[in-house]
Design a protein around this motif. Sequence first.
Motif, PDB file in Angstrom:
ATOM      1  N   UNK A 222       0.814  -1.222   0.000  1.00  0.00           N
ATOM      2  CA  UNK A 222       0.000   0.000   0.000  1.00  0.00           C
ATOM      3  C   UNK A 222       0.845   1.269   0.000  1.00  0.00           C
ATOM      4  N   UNK A 223       2.114   1.153  -0.345  1.00  0.00           N
ATOM      5  CA  UNK A 223       3.016   2.303  -0.271  1.00  0.00           C
ATOM      6  C   UNK A 223       2.620   3.375  -1.282  1.00  0.00           C
ATOM      7  N   UNK A 224       2.790   4.630  -0.910  1.00  0.00           N
ATOM      8  CA  UNK A 224       2.542   5.761  -1.807  1.00  0.00           C
ATOM      9  C   UNK A 224       3.874   6.237  -2.375  1.00  0.00           C
ATOM     10  N   UNK A 225       3.841   6.696  -3.624  1.00  0.00           N
ATOM     11  CA  UNK A 225       5.065   7.086  -4.307  1.00  0.00           C
ATOM     12  C   UNK A 225       5.795   8.203  -3.569  1.00  0.00           C
ATOM     13  N   UNK A 226       5.063   9.189  -3.069  1.00  0.00           N
ATOM     14  CA  UNK A 226       5.701  10.306  -2.354  1.00  0.00           C
ATOM     15  C   UNK A 226       6.415   9.826  -1.094  1.00  0.00           C
ATOM     16  N   UNK A 227       5.811   8.871  -0.385  1.00  0.00           N
ATOM     17  CA  UNK A 227       6.449   8.333   0.818  1.00  0.00           C
ATOM     18  C   UNK A 227       7.710   7.547   0.467  1.00  0.00           C
ATOM     19  N   UNK A 228       7.626   6.785  -0.602  1.00  0.00           N
ATOM     20  CA  UNK A 228       8.814   6.044  -1.045  1.00  0.00           C
ATOM     21  C   UNK A 228       9.953   7.007  -1.376  1.00  0.00           C
ATOM     22  N   UNK A 229       9.623   8.056  -2.116  1.00  0.00           N
ATOM     23  CA  UNK A 229      10.644   9.022  -2.525  1.00  0.00           C
ATOM     24  C   UNK A 229      11.291   9.700  -1.307  1.00  0.00           C
ATOM     25  N   UNK A 230      10.471  10.022  -0.334  1.00  0.00           N
ATOM     26  CA  UNK A 230      10.961  10.729   0.853  1.00  0.00           C
ATOM     27  C   UNK A 230      11.859   9.845   1.719  1.00  0.00           C
ATOM     28  N   UNK A 231      11.565   8.558   1.796  1.00  0.00           N
ATOM     29  CA  UNK A 231      12.243   7.676   2.753  1.00  0.00           C
ATOM     30  C   UNK A 231      13.128   6.636   2.055  1.00  0.00           C
TER      31      UNK A 231
END
Length: 326
Positions: A222-231
């Motif tokens: 359920x990961x969101x692209x913005x969260x992946x990019x940030x972390x």
Amino acid sequence: MADSKVETISRLAQWRIENFGPCTYKKSDPFKVGIWNWHLTIEKNRYLYIRLFPEPSRASKEQPPIARFVLRVSTTGANRRPYISPIHERLLRTSDDFVWPVDSTFLGRFVIDVEFLDLKICPLNGGEANSIWPTDGTMQSLAAQSALRCLGRMLDEGIHADVTINTADGTLKAHKAILSASSPVFQSMFLHNLREKESSTINIEDMSMESCMVLLSYLYGTIKQDDFWKHRLSLLGAANKYDIADLKDSCEESLLEDINSGNVLERLQEAWLYQLRRLKKGCLMYLFDFGKIYDVRDEISNFFRQADRELMLEMFQEVLVVWKPA
């Protein structure tokens, strides 16, 4: 007229002609298959001509159908002999778009079947036509979306959660089965008589609660692209530590996409630490092949003081290759 009616079931339409003379034209009543109303016509001249076309409407104008179908013509009674068309597939707008000449004499009573194998909507602005009927791929996609929604609820609401994760600044709840299926390291923790198995607790104190939650959202799908990019740097460390190969590959691919003078030395260090061959090659190319080493000369001294000696040797060899005399 009674013999103008077309009966339909599922994707099959059947028109029973009760009386057809030697020089006759007939048009069926409209019948609905898919999102369109259709007509069949028959006309006898030298051949029997059968036409299939959508009824003029807003749907047929704005979403014209691409039909894939088979026609069958047969006499009624015990000696029913079908005359079967090839499989046709074409864009149908008007009665001129499809006509099938049947080189056979059908007089009196006979039956016309239209079996629609597929119906697609033709996009007026170009692009790929999409079927109106679910395919195996569509059902698989719907099932995958439903599964992800369920997994998301399990994570967000802690449904039957059976493991606690201690992070640097808080605790999270998760499921042993999901963690074990995603990582051989987690699986080993719960399989053998280790502390994690006995206490149902995992210590991930090198990650913040926020970044660990993003890691879990990746494992639960359920990961969101913005969260992946940030972390992604934290995720890279976790992927390496817990042997999550696909996440590690995704992080490397992402870090390759935005190398610049401000981060290239950090990326090079990460590439060396986690043995990311493509990222290391990309950083070295950026620095030496593209001459950006001059943009980081103020930072390079501090980098060399901390860098691994083997990495420094590899950079030196890269210099020799780039500046090799012609």
